[in-house]
Design an enzyme around this catalytic site. Structure first.
Site, PDB file in Angstrom:
ATOM      1  N   CYS A   2     -65.276 -25.556  87.772  1.00 54.07           N
ATOM      2  CA  CYS A   2     -65.397 -24.791  89.006  1.00 54.07           C
ATOM      3  C   CYS A   2     -66.094 -23.458  88.755  1.00 54.07           C
ATOM      4  CB  CYS A   2     -64.067 -24.493  89.680  1.00 54.07           C
ATOM      5  SG  CYS A   2     -63.141 -25.970  90.052  1.00 54.07           S
ATOM      6  N   ARG A  27     -70.779 -25.779  86.079  1.00 56.94           N
ATOM      7  CA  ARG A  27     -69.326 -25.739  85.874  1.00 56.94           C
ATOM      8  C   ARG A  27     -68.584 -26.819  86.656  1.00 56.94           C
ATOM      9  NH1 ARG A  27     -67.735 -20.995  83.601  1.00 56.94           N
ATOM     10  NH2 ARG A  27     -65.638 -21.341  84.365  1.00 56.94           N
ATOM     11  N   TRP A  75     -65.086 -28.791  90.267  1.00 57.52           N
ATOM     12  CA  TRP A  75     -64.854 -29.928  89.375  1.00 57.52           C
ATOM     13  C   TRP A  75     -63.390 -30.281  89.601  1.00 57.52           C
ATOM     14  CZ3 TRP A  75     -61.750 -31.222  85.127  1.00 57.52           C
ATOM     15  CH2 TRP A  75     -62.168 -32.333  84.388  1.00 57.52           C
ATOM     16  N   ASN A  99     -60.702 -21.015  90.312  1.00 55.65           N
ATOM     17  CA  ASN A  99     -61.072 -21.815  89.145  1.00 55.65           C
ATOM     18  C   ASN A  99     -59.863 -21.812  88.216  1.00 55.65           C
ATOM     19  OD1 ASN A  99     -62.283 -22.915  86.814  1.00 55.65           O
ATOM     20  ND2 ASN A  99     -62.966 -20.898  86.141  1.00 55.65           N
ATOM     21  N   GLY A 100     -59.377 -22.984  87.827  1.00 51.55           N
ATOM     22  CA  GLY A 100     -58.220 -23.060  86.932  1.00 51.55           C
ATOM     23  C   GLY A 100     -57.228 -24.092  87.430  1.00 51.55           C
ATOM     24  N   GLU A 477     -72.530 -36.982  66.810  1.00 48.54           N
ATOM     25  CA  GLU A 477     -73.116 -36.158  67.863  1.00 48.54           C
ATOM     26  C   GLU A 477     -74.205 -36.936  68.619  1.00 48.54           C
ATOM     27  OE1 GLU A 477     -72.405 -33.821  69.543  1.00 48.54           O
ATOM     28  OE2 GLU A 477     -74.222 -33.031  70.424  1.00 48.54           O
ATOM     29  N   LYS A 481     -74.022 -37.544  72.642  1.00 45.65           N
ATOM     30  CA  LYS A 481     -75.110 -37.107  73.526  1.00 45.65           C
ATOM     31  C   LYS A 481     -75.590 -38.277  74.381  1.00 45.65           C
ATOM     32  CE  LYS A 481     -75.019 -33.952  73.433  1.00 45.65           C
ATOM     33  NZ  LYS A 481     -74.359 -32.735  73.233  1.00 45.65           N
ATOM     34  N   GLU A 484     -72.949 -39.321  77.055  1.00 42.89           N
ATOM     35  CA  GLU A 484     -72.702 -38.440  78.196  1.00 42.89           C
ATOM     36  C   GLU A 484     -73.829 -38.416  79.204  1.00 42.89           C
ATOM     37  OE1 GLU A 484     -73.040 -34.332  75.586  1.00 42.89           O
ATOM     38  OE2 GLU A 484     -72.034 -34.208  77.494  1.00 42.89           O
ATOM     39  N   HIS A 500     -66.008 -53.531  57.865  1.00 45.09           N
ATOM     40  CA  HIS A 500     -64.552 -53.718  57.815  1.00 45.09           C
ATOM     41  C   HIS A 500     -63.968 -54.070  59.180  1.00 45.09           C
ATOM     42  CE1 HIS A 500     -64.270 -52.627  53.617  1.00 45.09           C
ATOM     43  NE2 HIS A 500     -65.098 -51.625  53.857  1.00 45.09           N
ATOM     44  N   LYS A 599     -69.641 -28.182  82.424  1.00 42.95           N
ATOM     45  CA  LYS A 599     -70.061 -27.540  81.178  1.00 42.95           C
ATOM     46  C   LYS A 599     -68.922 -26.811  80.477  1.00 42.95           C
ATOM     47  CE  LYS A 599     -73.378 -25.909  78.453  1.00 42.95           C
ATOM     48  NZ  LYS A 599     -73.948 -26.897  77.545  1.00 42.95           N
TER      49      LYS A 599
END
Ligand code: F6R
Length: 604
Positions: A2, A27, A75, A99-100, A477, A481, A484, A500, A599
């Site tokens: 947010c 965000r 978000w 936000n939170g 990584e 990437k 996502e 294995h 983000k």
């Protein structure tokens, strides 16, 4: 998680809020809304979806005369991402954006319902609006009402509030979520991040947890938790409006990959002197002395840079390193020793999981070093020693240049702790300079092989990354990437581990990206590649120009320059980032704002 904005000044609040929400959209971007003071009182507009939708809706109304308001891009945490749950939320007296997460919202909601409050949304935020309304009615003083309200909340919040009876004024308060005050000329801002107001002012204040801020066009007042006015130093942002511009690139992600040579060079210049590591607090020599072992704690991409760092620190400094997922750290009932150094890595410096881990370590009174990209962020402020990564603002949700810079910092730290002779260290740092100023440029501009590989990857739903040593960590990584932004399932495996069990998933055509940046592993990697090939796997290798052992058995080869092996993770990282980028492009994904993500993850 947010983005919030509050504006009061002489310009159109509607336009400023839309602009700011665009800047904060990284965000969260599942719904958006704003409340504006108009001649007929406060007007609220909300939409499901992106800020563009809100902009379209706002254009249907003539609200341009409004000079004050609040806005939000969401978000979702509580309640579906629909128009009803979109912020602002409010009552007859006020509107707020948040936000939170309010952890005790269920208990508070029950009490408020008993008192007759009617809720329209599923959000935790609406609880704050009703509580504040009640406290304001009882106390008839806004600062006291806000202070009283936040005392009743458990969790994290950054709030921006407008009261119907006080036009041109915005209030704000925070705990464990970012909130800044942008200080302009005849206009002031409250926002989650500098990018929301950098086009208007570079001056800002940073309120502490529990402080309440009141802004009007010409005044900024900050009150402490006891309601007393307090002075805050004015700070100047090093960011510019250009930092947040796409500068002709189609996506921020590509722009940010292209910035890697520049920001890596800046990192080398700022953390080395005469080709030897020299960190900002080098006068505090004791900080790096007598380290028993190192714990690296971080999330996602930042954690992956920690894995590469582990490889380097163990190899060159011979200090044992463990890397932990921040969200799990506290549950591991951590066993730490007074000689341990804890390193927190974070691009945003606000990630709730990493911050919680840092606070736990601080309670244990251990040495903490944070590697943080956002100066003044909470993690930076609460760590004993900070290394700022000069990657500049990262707008694309997928982290790229920050990863590369974090990795470089850890490589330099490995050399700093290594006790190797100066000549050896100088040689390594010179090789880093050469990679950053020369070969990295070729990697990001000569992308024909990467694009061919991306075309193949885009046709599959499952794929694997394999590597040994540091390449195993780089693969994690590369895999993240790709997942996502392309939404293709992928897994990174230690090349020798695949046989294995997981090799059973290889079938005709399954792409396997084999990383061989260190020639020392080429014999063994060739065998692992053969194992995959004989089961139908399609091999995309990433190896140095001379490595024919690997090229011979690859369907597509992406070469990394023949640099010093020490520096190769920097070029390999760029290859993997571009591979993810072009695969997502091939699939027409929303590269800068992938689904379900945000983000800055400021909830645990
Ligand atoms: C992935 C990504 C995330 C972050 C993670 C930690 O591209 O960006 O995995 O790395 O959320 O964020 P910071 O570094 O801000 O603590």
């Amino acid at each position: 998680m947010c983005g919030i904005i509050g504006y009061t000044g002489d310009k159109s609040a509607q336009q400023i809020i839309i602009e700011s929400l665009h800047a904060l959209e990284y965000r969260g971007y599942d719904s958006a809304g704003m409340s504006l003071f108009t001649s007929e009182g406060i007007r609220t507009l909300k939409t499901q979806g992106r800020v563009d939708e809100l902009d379209k809706k706002a254009k249907e109304y003539d609200l341009n005369q409004s000079n004050c308001g609040i806005g939000h891009t969401r978000w979702a945490t509580h309640g579906k991402p629909n128009e009803t749950n979109a912020h602002p939320h409010g009552t007859q007296k006020l509107m707020i954006v948040h936000n939170g997460i309010i952890e005790n919202y269920k208990e508070l909601k029950k009490i408020l319902i008993k008192k007759g409050c009617v809720f329209v949304s599923d959000t935790d935020t609406e609880v704050i609006a009703h509580l504040l309304d009640m406290n304001y009615t009882a106390l008839n003083d806004k600062i006291k009402a806000i202070t009283q309200t936040v005392k009743m909340l458990k969790g994290s919040y950054a709030l921006s509030i407008i009261f119907r009876d006080e036009p041109n004024t915005v209030y704000g308060v925070k705990k464990d979520s970012p909130l800044l005050v942008g200080v302009g000329k005849g206009e002031n801002f409250l926002a989650s991040d500098i990018s929301a107001f950098i086009a208007h002012t570079e001056n800002y204040l940073r309120p502490e947890d529990g402080e309440t801020v009141k802004i009007t066009p010409y005044e900024v007042d900050v009150f402490n938790a006891q309601g007393k006015k307090t002075e805050k130093p004015l700070q100047k942002s090093a960011n510019t409006a250009e930092d947040t511009d796409k500068c002709g690139f189609n996506h921020y992600m590509l722009k940010e990959i292209f910035e890697e040579p520049k920001v890596l060079l800046k990192t080398l210049d700022s953390l080395t002197c005469n080709f030897l590591p020299c960190f900002n607090n080098e006068n505090d020599l004791t900080f790096f002395e007598d380290i028993g072992s190192i714990r690296i704690i971080a999330c996602g991409t930042a954690m992956h840079s920690g894995l590469v760092g582990k490889f380097y620190i163990e190899k060159y400094a011979r200090i044992p390193v463990t890397v932990e997922v921040a969200s799990e750290f506290r549950y591991s009932d951590p066993i730490l020793d007074e000689k341990d150094l804890v390193i927190i890595i974070s691009q945003s410096g606000e990630t709730a999981d990493s911050l919680a881990a840092l606070r736990l370590v601080n309670e244990m009174k251990l040495r903490t070093l944070s590697i943080v990209n956002t100066p003044g962020s909470t993690i930076a402020r609460e760590s004993e020693y900070v290394i700022h990564t000069p990657a500049g603002p990262e707008i694309a949700v997928a982290s790229t240049k920050a990863f590369s810079v974090q990795t470089l910092v850890l490589m330099l730290l490995a050399l700093r702790l290594s006790g190797q002779n100066n000549e050896f260290i100088k040689e390594r740092i010179k090789s880093l300079y050469s990679t950053v100023t020369d070969s990295l440029h070729n990697v990001i501009t000569d992308t024909a092989a990467i694009r061919s590989a991306a075309k193949i990857l885009a046709k599959h739903r499952n794929l694997f990354f394999i590597g040994r040593g540091c390449d195993n960590y780089l693969g994690t990584e590369g895999s993240l990437k790709l997942k996502e932004i392309s939404y293709i399932h992928s897994e990174a495996y230690a090349a020798g581990e695949l046989k294995h069990g997981t090799i059973s998933l290889i079938e005709n055509g399954t792409p396997v990206i084999a990383l061989v940046t260190d020639d020392a592993y080429s014999e063994k990697m060739r065998s692992n590649i053969e194992e995959v090939k004989s089961r139908g796997g399609y091999i995309i290798s990433v190896c140095a120009e001379s490595c024919n052992k690997i090229k011979d058995v690859s369907d597509i080869n992406i070469t990394v320059p023949e640099d010093d092996t020490f520096a190769r993770p920097l070029t390999a990282a760029a290859v993997l980032q571009l591979l993810a980028y072009y695969t997502a492009l091939e699939l027409g994904r929303d590269i800068d704002k992938p689904r379900n993500l945000a983000k800055s993850v400021t909830v645990e």
